[in-house]
Structure formats: structure tokens, C-alpha cells
Design a protein around this motif. Sequence first.
Motif, mmCIF file in Angstrom:
data_model
loop_
_atom_site.group_PDB
_atom_site.id
_atom_site.type_symbol
_atom_site.label_atom_id
_atom_site.label_comp_id
_atom_site.label_asym_id
_atom_site.label_seq_id
_atom_site.Cartn_x
_atom_site.Cartn_y
_atom_site.Cartn_z
ATOM 1 N N LEU A 33 0.841 -1.197 0.000
ATOM 2 C CA LEU A 33 0.000 0.000 0.000
ATOM 3 C C LEU A 33 0.879 1.251 0.000
ATOM 4 O O LEU A 33 1.603 1.529 0.959
ATOM 5 C CB LEU A 33 -0.954 0.009 1.191
ATOM 6 C CG LEU A 33 -1.951 1.156 1.235
ATOM 7 C CD1 LEU A 33 -2.760 1.237 -0.058
ATOM 8 C CD2 LEU A 33 -2.864 1.014 2.427
ATOM 9 N N SER A 34 0.819 1.970 -1.090
ATOM 10 C CA SER A 34 1.640 3.160 -1.286
ATOM 11 C C SER A 34 1.140 4.322 -0.429
ATOM 12 O O SER A 34 -0.065 4.556 -0.338
ATOM 13 C CB SER A 34 1.591 3.554 -2.765
ATOM 14 O OG SER A 34 2.081 4.857 -2.959
ATOM 15 N N PRO A 35 2.063 5.080 0.159
ATOM 16 C CA PRO A 35 1.661 6.277 0.909
ATOM 17 C C PRO A 35 0.909 7.279 0.029
ATOM 18 O O PRO A 35 0.030 7.987 0.516
ATOM 19 C CB PRO A 35 2.982 6.869 1.406
ATOM 20 C CG PRO A 35 3.959 5.744 1.351
ATOM 21 C CD PRO A 35 3.500 4.830 0.259
ATOM 22 N N VAL A 36 1.218 7.322 -1.251
ATOM 23 C CA VAL A 36 0.517 8.231 -2.164
ATOM 24 C C VAL A 36 -0.934 7.792 -2.323
ATOM 25 O O VAL A 36 -1.834 8.628 -2.379
ATOM 26 C CB VAL A 36 1.239 8.303 -3.531
ATOM 27 C CG1 VAL A 36 0.426 9.090 -4.544
ATOM 28 C CG2 VAL A 36 2.615 8.913 -3.370
ATOM 29 N N GLU A 37 -1.169 6.489 -2.374
ATOM 30 C CA GLU A 37 -2.546 5.986 -2.453
ATOM 31 C C GLU A 37 -3.325 6.389 -1.199
ATOM 32 O O GLU A 37 -4.467 6.828 -1.291
ATOM 33 C CB GLU A 37 -2.564 4.458 -2.609
ATOM 34 C CG GLU A 37 -1.988 3.964 -3.907
ATOM 35 C CD GLU A 37 -2.824 4.332 -5.118
ATOM 36 O OE1 GLU A 37 -4.048 4.556 -4.970
ATOM 37 O OE2 GLU A 37 -2.264 4.406 -6.214
ATOM 38 N N VAL A 38 -2.701 6.249 -0.048
ATOM 39 C CA VAL A 38 -3.343 6.646 1.213
ATOM 40 C C VAL A 38 -3.633 8.139 1.193
ATOM 41 O O VAL A 38 -4.741 8.577 1.544
ATOM 42 C CB VAL A 38 -2.457 6.270 2.426
ATOM 43 C CG1 VAL A 38 -3.031 6.832 3.715
ATOM 44 C CG2 VAL A 38 -2.286 4.760 2.511
ATOM 45 N N GLN A 39 -2.676 8.923 0.738
ATOM 46 C CA GLN A 39 -2.837 10.377 0.670
ATOM 47 C C GLN A 39 -4.003 10.750 -0.250
ATOM 48 O O GLN A 39 -4.795 11.642 0.087
ATOM 49 C CB GLN A 39 -1.535 11.011 0.158
ATOM 50 C CG GLN A 39 -1.564 12.507 0.042
ATOM 51 C CD GLN A 39 -0.271 13.059 -0.551
ATOM 52 O OE1 GLN A 39 0.633 12.314 -0.917
ATOM 53 N NE2 GLN A 39 -0.197 14.368 -0.669
ATOM 54 N N MET A 40 -4.142 10.063 -1.372
ATOM 55 C CA MET A 40 -5.227 10.385 -2.307
ATOM 56 C C MET A 40 -6.591 10.046 -1.714
ATOM 57 O O MET A 40 -7.550 10.795 -1.891
ATOM 58 C CB MET A 40 -5.022 9.659 -3.645
ATOM 59 C CG MET A 40 -3.915 10.287 -4.453
ATOM 60 S SD MET A 40 -3.674 9.708 -6.142
ATOM 61 C CE MET A 40 -4.673 8.313 -6.347
ATOM 62 N N GLY A 90 -9.037 14.071 -12.940
ATOM 63 C CA GLY A 90 -9.848 15.150 -12.384
ATOM 64 C C GLY A 90 -9.891 15.117 -10.866
ATOM 65 O O GLY A 90 -9.810 16.152 -10.207
ATOM 66 N N TYR A 91 -10.011 13.905 -10.305
ATOM 67 C CA TYR A 91 -10.022 13.741 -8.843
ATOM 68 C C TYR A 91 -8.729 14.290 -8.233
ATOM 69 O O TYR A 91 -8.759 15.043 -7.259
ATOM 70 C CB TYR A 91 -10.192 12.265 -8.497
ATOM 71 C CG TYR A 91 -10.096 11.961 -7.028
ATOM 72 C CD1 TYR A 91 -11.220 12.023 -6.212
ATOM 73 C CD2 TYR A 91 -8.876 11.622 -6.440
ATOM 74 C CE1 TYR A 91 -11.133 11.750 -4.853
ATOM 75 C CE2 TYR A 91 -8.782 11.351 -5.086
ATOM 76 C CZ TYR A 91 -9.916 11.420 -4.302
ATOM 77 O OH TYR A 91 -9.812 11.159 -2.959
ATOM 78 N N VAL A 92 -7.604 13.909 -8.816
ATOM 79 C CA VAL A 92 -6.306 14.371 -8.295
ATOM 80 C C VAL A 92 -6.193 15.883 -8.435
ATOM 81 O O VAL A 92 -5.738 16.565 -7.511
ATOM 82 C CB VAL A 92 -5.132 13.640 -8.981
ATOM 83 C CG1 VAL A 92 -3.798 14.258 -8.586
ATOM 84 C CG2 VAL A 92 -5.152 12.157 -8.641
ATOM 85 N N ALA A 93 -6.600 16.418 -9.581
ATOM 86 C CA ALA A 93 -6.522 17.867 -9.793
ATOM 87 C C ALA A 93 -7.362 18.620 -8.761
ATOM 88 O O ALA A 93 -6.978 19.691 -8.302
ATOM 89 C CB ALA A 93 -6.974 18.213 -11.208
ATOM 90 N N LEU A 94 -8.499 18.031 -8.385
ATOM 91 C CA LEU A 94 -9.402 18.688 -7.443
ATOM 92 C C LEU A 94 -8.972 18.514 -5.986
ATOM 93 O O LEU A 94 -8.971 19.472 -5.213
ATOM 94 C CB LEU A 94 -10.819 18.126 -7.628
ATOM 95 C CG LEU A 94 -11.944 18.792 -6.865
ATOM 96 C CD1 LEU A 94 -12.086 20.253 -7.267
ATOM 97 C CD2 LEU A 94 -13.240 18.047 -7.112
ATOM 98 N N PHE A 95 -8.594 17.285 -5.611
ATOM 99 C CA PHE A 95 -8.353 16.982 -4.194
ATOM 100 C C PHE A 95 -6.880 16.915 -3.778
ATOM 101 O O PHE A 95 -6.580 17.054 -2.602
ATOM 102 C CB PHE A 95 -9.030 15.662 -3.810
ATOM 103 C CG PHE A 95 -10.515 15.731 -3.820
ATOM 104 C CD1 PHE A 95 -11.204 16.448 -2.848
ATOM 105 C CD2 PHE A 95 -11.245 15.101 -4.811
ATOM 106 C CE1 PHE A 95 -12.575 16.524 -2.859
ATOM 107 C CE2 PHE A 95 -12.620 15.168 -4.831
ATOM 108 C CZ PHE A 95 -13.294 15.889 -3.857
ATOM 109 N N ALA A 96 -5.978 16.647 -4.723
ATOM 110 C CA ALA A 96 -4.554 16.545 -4.376
ATOM 111 C C ALA A 96 -3.700 17.117 -5.498
ATOM 112 O O ALA A 96 -2.850 16.431 -6.065
ATOM 113 C CB ALA A 96 -4.187 15.085 -4.101
ATOM 114 N N PRO A 97 -3.910 18.401 -5.840
ATOM 115 C CA PRO A 97 -3.224 18.983 -6.996
ATOM 116 C C PRO A 97 -1.701 18.975 -6.891
ATOM 117 O O PRO A 97 -1.003 18.981 -7.905
ATOM 118 C CB PRO A 97 -3.772 20.408 -7.077
ATOM 119 C CG PRO A 97 -4.335 20.692 -5.729
ATOM 120 C CD PRO A 97 -4.775 19.372 -5.175
ATOM 121 N N MET A 98 -1.184 18.898 -5.656
ATOM 122 C CA MET A 98 0.276 18.877 -5.494
ATOM 123 C C MET A 98 0.878 17.617 -6.120
ATOM 124 O O MET A 98 2.045 17.596 -6.481
ATOM 125 C CB MET A 98 0.686 19.005 -4.021
ATOM 126 C CG MET A 98 0.211 17.866 -3.140
ATOM 127 S SD MET A 98 -1.548 17.991 -2.914
ATOM 128 C CE MET A 98 -1.776 17.358 -1.334
#
Length: 129
Positions: A33-40, A90-98
Motif C-alpha cells: 500500500l503506497s503512501p501516495v494511495e493513502v494520501q489520495m 480530475g479527482y487528483v486535480a481537485l483533491f490533491a493537486p500537489m
Amino acid sequence: MSRQETLRVARWCRWMLAFVFIYHGLVPKLLFLSPVEVQMVEASGLGLNAQVISPLAGAAEVLLGLLILSGWFGRWPVVAAGFGLVGLLGYVALFAPMLLIEAFNPVSTNLPVLLLCLLICHLERTADS
């Protein structure tokens, strides 16, 4: 290009598209389980448990990859993959643009894979006509 060559190129594109979905479902979600997946997942603000949601998403990605690979349901899994890629971007752009400026980000991964979806649909439609 002959019909046989067109279908062969479409098959190669299917194999690569299936590989992407199977790999991204299996490795960063099910096996490690990637930390990036958890962050998203946490970025949605819905209070969802990434330890549950990410593996479920990973299993769905593996299943989608297998459907793409097998050719079951024709082009529908490819179309679903394309919509999923656009939706995730779109989800990433909206919720985790960094994440859009990180290495191997959704822009540099989703757009080329989206092109594979378009190529498969075009090549298979051309071979059918």
C-alpha cells in the motif's frame, strides 16, 4: 495496413493497457500500500479508510485489466478504463493537486494510457469495417 496487422497492433495495445491496470492495482494497492494511495484517499475528506478503499480499488483495477486482456465485453472495458483515467486525473486535480507536479504523476501516466484506450478503439473499429 492489413486487417491482420491492425488487429495485431490493437492486441499489443490491449496487452499494455491491461498490464498498466493489473500492475497499478496489484503493486501499489494490494501488495504494498503506497503512501501516495493513502494520501489520495484521505484527500477526499470523506473520512474513508485507505486500508480498505485502496485494496478494493486495486482489486477492481486488476479485474478491469483482466477484462481488457481477455477481450470479454468487447471494447466496453477499454472505454471504462478511459473514463476512469479521466476521472482519476480530475479527482487528483481537485483533491490533491500537489501530486500533479510529482515524478510519474497522473498527467504523465494517465494521458499516455488514455491514448492507448483511444488507439484500441480506433484500431478495432477500423478492423471491423
